[in-house]
Scaffold this motif. Structure first.
Motif, short mmCIF file in Angstrom:
data_model
loop_
_atom_site.label_atom_id
_atom_site.label_comp_id
_atom_site.label_asym_id
_atom_site.label_seq_id
_atom_site.Cartn_x
_atom_site.Cartn_y
_atom_site.Cartn_z
N UNK A 50 0.83 -1.21 0.00
CA UNK A 50 0.00 0.00 0.00
C UNK A 50 0.87 1.26 0.00
N UNK A 51 2.06 1.15 0.59
CA UNK A 51 2.96 2.30 0.65
C UNK A 51 3.38 2.77 -0.73
N UNK A 52 3.33 1.87 -1.72
CA UNK A 52 3.76 2.25 -3.07
C UNK A 52 2.80 3.25 -3.71
N UNK A 53 1.55 3.23 -3.30
CA UNK A 53 0.57 4.16 -3.86
C UNK A 53 0.11 5.19 -2.85
N UNK A 54 0.72 5.19 -1.66
CA UNK A 54 0.22 6.02 -0.56
C UNK A 54 0.40 7.51 -0.81
N UNK A 55 1.45 7.91 -1.55
CA UNK A 55 1.72 9.33 -1.75
C UNK A 55 0.58 10.06 -2.44
N UNK A 56 0.13 9.52 -3.58
CA UNK A 56 -0.98 10.14 -4.31
C UNK A 56 -2.27 10.10 -3.52
N UNK A 57 -2.52 8.98 -2.83
CA UNK A 57 -3.74 8.86 -2.04
C UNK A 57 -3.74 9.87 -0.89
N UNK A 58 -2.58 10.07 -0.27
CA UNK A 58 -2.49 11.00 0.86
C UNK A 58 -2.76 12.43 0.40
N UNK A 59 -2.19 12.85 -0.72
CA UNK A 59 -2.43 14.19 -1.23
C UNK A 59 -3.90 14.38 -1.61
N UNK A 60 -4.52 13.33 -2.12
CA UNK A 60 -5.95 13.41 -2.42
C UNK A 60 -6.77 13.55 -1.15
N UNK A 61 -6.39 12.83 -0.10
CA UNK A 61 -7.10 12.93 1.17
C UNK A 61 -7.00 14.33 1.74
N UNK A 62 -5.83 14.94 1.61
CA UNK A 62 -5.67 16.32 2.08
C UNK A 62 -6.62 17.26 1.35
N UNK A 63 -6.70 17.10 0.04
CA UNK A 63 -7.58 17.96 -0.75
C UNK A 63 -9.04 17.71 -0.40
N UNK A 64 -9.40 16.45 -0.23
CA UNK A 64 -10.79 16.11 0.07
C UNK A 64 -11.21 16.64 1.43
N UNK A 65 -10.31 16.60 2.40
CA UNK A 65 -10.60 17.12 3.74
C UNK A 65 -10.81 18.63 3.69
N UNK A 66 -9.98 19.31 2.92
CA UNK A 66 -10.11 20.76 2.78
C UNK A 66 -11.42 21.12 2.09
N UNK A 67 -11.79 20.36 1.06
CA UNK A 67 -13.05 20.61 0.36
C UNK A 67 -14.24 20.40 1.29
N UNK A 68 -14.14 19.40 2.17
CA UNK A 68 -15.22 19.12 3.10
C UNK A 68 -15.49 20.33 4.00
N UNK A 69 -14.43 20.94 4.52
CA UNK A 69 -14.62 22.07 5.41
C UNK A 69 -15.04 23.32 4.66
N UNK A 70 -14.54 23.51 3.45
CA UNK A 70 -14.96 24.68 2.69
C UNK A 70 -16.44 24.60 2.34
#
Length: 745
Positions: A324-344
């Motif tokens: 899972x660590x091999x794909x974690x970088x892109x998934x983590x950046x997406x999670x950051x964006x999704x969390x920010x969108x949720x609060x906005x």
């Protein structure tokens, strides 16, 4: 900042002695040199990291690459984070490192890069030269084609390399294997190889759909363009995962163990049952994205796409923490964006005014804080809770940042159920109350604005804008932006603009009245040449007198301002806050993962793959919610404090907006009063060969920016002509640079 300080100091030479002024000028010049050098170092470093990462991905399927990987794991597995940390640093680390370096690079970059140079020699650009036009991928630029070829070459190379390696290790299964047993083992190893290749593609899958991603801002590709890369990589990933699962199914069928293998949940390997569930979710998402399903049942496509959450969870359970660590970088950046969108999106945004036009289009003016910046080619996602709690729809911004500091406008054409309901609600509100009088509050939820990092329409001295129907919306923003900049005597402004607009009915011409362009810069004719060519395709002659055909018979209303403005919590907003949010959240992830290893995994020797995989995913979620949430809270407080300072100016702007709309006359809204050359043709479509040929002869040796907003057929026609004209051009003719501003989910 150094450039601004230099300009400021040059405007007040009397405040300093000659010696002091010269000293300050030298210091500012040194600062400019330092900024340029710092940007160059950051850019080179990011390129080195990216190329090293790509080279490793190409080398990994070979014996040499596998040896490097094993040596790296052996050298770092004794650390606190173990093998998981080694793989994270090797595969996801480069993405995160580039994201970190992008923060200071973007802070040092500014709009000063967009200077139009009249004497600059025209040249082809990979991103704006269309190569493929009529294929299934739509309009593909030279740069995009290179990326597609690289992905295809990687997949073919990886399949070949893994096959060679599999043949080499086949004897390790036994020297007395029959031919059929060898084939079964080869098929089993091929299934594993397809999974590894699909895992590499999955590392790229979530990067394009992070709307405010720091990486997209770095390469200046907005979400509306990047979404097609997500579609391409998604199709490739699901194809490889299908081969991965299908090959295993064939092997299990030959051995007669399908039922037992499907439900198996291994502790020291991949959990098969979790993998089957993960694939079923992925397959459902994949099927509903196919054009026949997506276009006919868009809501089904939209809702099933949210199953990505379950796909990621069961994927982590299936492959464990290391893989899972091999794909974690892109998934983590997406999670950051999704969390920010949720609060906005939790902020209730007040709709300041609404306007209905006879062509079935609604104009909404939304409140925004003065410290929320955007460009003329931006777009927002809009939700109206009274219409639907779940549906979000993207719309291009029709206003320029210079039109008003505290509002943003969008044009919405009624073409579906959601937009029809919106028009009905706005029409009802306008009828209940007197025009231009306060009416009951209309609230919306907004995500964005998103768009290019810089206003790229200012890169060109000469522009061709091609719109189809309501595609005129972003071009109204461009024209307004150009006029404001012309009035302010800014240098980086196109001096020649041709607008080609194709509409079905003449009543759509009223859309041009959404902004009173002439009042922005009354003397623009001495500095700016604007031509407008309008084509009414489904009417053979004007239904009204030609001078009256574009009048807007519209109704407008202003709401009572009880809601707030658009939240400043957007990834494409303040660079310092957006960058700090990414950095602090990533540091929080490292801390959380370290505490997990110190306090739980290492002391209790936890080795279950599926369990470690879900714990790694949990660390990502915790770091985003806690550390990222802390930054979001501080960012929100900063936004409230800075926006509160301009509340008086905001009220004044709303009053001026109301006075402006009440005072606009039909004559002010005339297209003819705005353009140097203007005509309307009925019963025909634009002849782009004739239009571009005429431009080639008149505009001469220059870079001409062509921006298209409309259906795929319009984009293909314009792209084809751009390619044709640029290839057969003479030395005295321009190069046409194709840019699409069309959003297509």
């Amino acid at each position: 900042m150094a450039v601004d300080e230099f300009l400021h100091s040059s405007q007040h030479p009397l405040l300093h002695s000659n010696g002091a002024h010269a000293h300050n000028t030298n210091n500012n010049n040194k600062n400019i040199i330092f900024v340029s050098l710092a940007k160059w170092v950051l850019k080179v470093t990011m390129w080195v990291v990216f190329l090293a990462w790509v080279i490793f991905l190409f080398l990994f399927p070979t014996d040499f690459g596998t040896g490097l990987y094993d040596d790296w794991v052996d050298a770092t597995s004794g650390t606190l984070f173990g093998e998981t940390g080694s793989v994270l640093l090797l595969y996801s680390g480069p993405i995160i490192i580039i994201a970190f370096l992008a923060v200071p690079y973007l802070l040092l970059s500014g709009e000063d890069q967009l200077q139009v140079k009249e004497k600059k020699t025209p040249k082809f650009r990979l991103w704006t030269f269309p190569v493929l036009v009529d294929g299934p991928l739509g309009v593909v630029s030279a740069a995009e084609l290179i990326g597609i070829i690289l992905f295809i070459v990687f997949v073919i190379w990886a399949v070949y390399s893994y096959t060679v390696v599999n043949f080499e290790i086949l004897p390790s299964y036994g020297d007395d294997l029959t031919l059929e047993e060898k084939r079964v083992f080869m098929l089993q190893m091929s299934a594993y190889s397809f999974g590894l290749i699909g895992l590499t593609c999955l590392a790229f899958l979530f990067l394009p759909v992070a709307r405010g991603s720091i990486l997209l801002r770095l390469i200046d590709i907005p979400f509306e363009h990047a979404i097609r890369y997500h579609v391409w990589v998604g199709n490739l990933t699901m194809f490889l995962l299908t081969l991965h699962g299908l090959c295993y199914m064939i092997v299990w069928a030959i051995r007669g163990i399908i039922p037992s293998e499907i439900i198996e949940w291994k502790s020291d390997g991949g959990a098969n049952f979790a993998g089957v569930i993960c694939y079923l979710f992925g397959l459902l998402i994949w099927v509903t994205t196919l054009p026949p399903v997506r276009k006919r049942y868009f809501e089904l496509f939209y809702y099933t796409h949210h199953l990505y959450v379950l796909f990621i969870i069961f994927f982590a359970l299936h492959v464990g923490d290391t893989y899972f660590s091999k794909a974690a970088g892109g998934i983590f950046l997406f999670m950051l964006d999704r969390f920010l969108r949720f609060w906005q999106s939790r902020t209730n945004v007040n709709v300041i005014s609404t306007t209905c036009y006879p062509c079935g289009t609604v104009k909404l003016v939304l409140s925004k804080p003065g410290n929320l910046q955007y460009n003329a080619l931006s777009f927002i996602f809009l939700r109206m809770r009274e219409i639907s709690w779940l549906q979000w729809h993207p719309f291009s911004v029709s206003s320029s940042p210079s039109d008003g500091k505290y509002h943003i406008s969008v044009l919405i054409k009624a073409v579906g159920d959601w937009t029809e309901k919106l028009r009905g609600k706005v029409s009802e509100e306008s009828k209940i109350e007197l025009p231009f009088q306060p009416h009951s509050e209309i609230l919306a939820s907004v995500e964005g604005p998103y768009g290019h990092e810089s206003p790229y329409h200012l890169m060109y001295e000469k522009l061709i804008l091609v719109a189809g129907g309501s595609g005129i919306s972003p071009f109204l923003a461009i024209l307004s932006d150009i006029l404001h900049r012309t009035k302010q005597k800014k240098l980086s402004v196109p001096r020649h603009v041709l607008l080609v607009w194709a509409v079905k009915r003449s009543n759509e011409l009223s859309l041009f009245s959404t902004n009173d362009m002439k009042s922005i810069c009354p003397s623009f004719s001495n500095q700016l040449n604007i031509e407008i060519q309008t084509y009414v395709t489904r009417e053979s002659e004007p239904s009204l007198e030609e001078n009256l055909v574009h009048k807007a018979t519209s109704s407008s209303a202003f709401s009572v301002s009880k809601g707030g403005g658009i939240s400043v919590l957007v990834g494409t907003g303040n660079k310092l806050w957006a960058g700090s949010y990414v950095i602090i959240s990533t540091v929080g992830f490292v801390i959380t993962l370290g505490l997990l290893n110190i306090c739980y995994l290492n002391p209790f020797s936890i080795s279950y793959w599926w369990y470690r995989g879900i714990l790694l995913l949990a660390c990502m979620v915790i770091s985003v919610c806690i550390f990222g949430g802390l930054m979001v809270g501080l960012w929100h407080l900063w936004g409230k404090r800075t926006s509160a300072r301009g509340e008086g100016d905001e009220d004044g702007e709303k009053f001026n907006m109301r006075q402006h709309i009440e005072g606009v006359t039909d004559e002010d809204l005339s297209l003819g009063t705005f353009a140097h050359s203007y005509f309307v043709r009925y019963g025909c479509r634009p002849d782009f060969k004739e239009i571009f040929g005429s431009i080639s002869d008149r505009w001469g040796h220059a870079d001409v920016g062509v921006i298209v907003c409309g259906p795929p057929t319009l984009q293909s026609s314009v792209a084809k002509e751009c390619r044709s004209q640029s290839l057969k051009r003479r030395s005295s003719h321009p190069i046409f640079h194709f840019n699409s501003h069309s959003f297509d989910l």
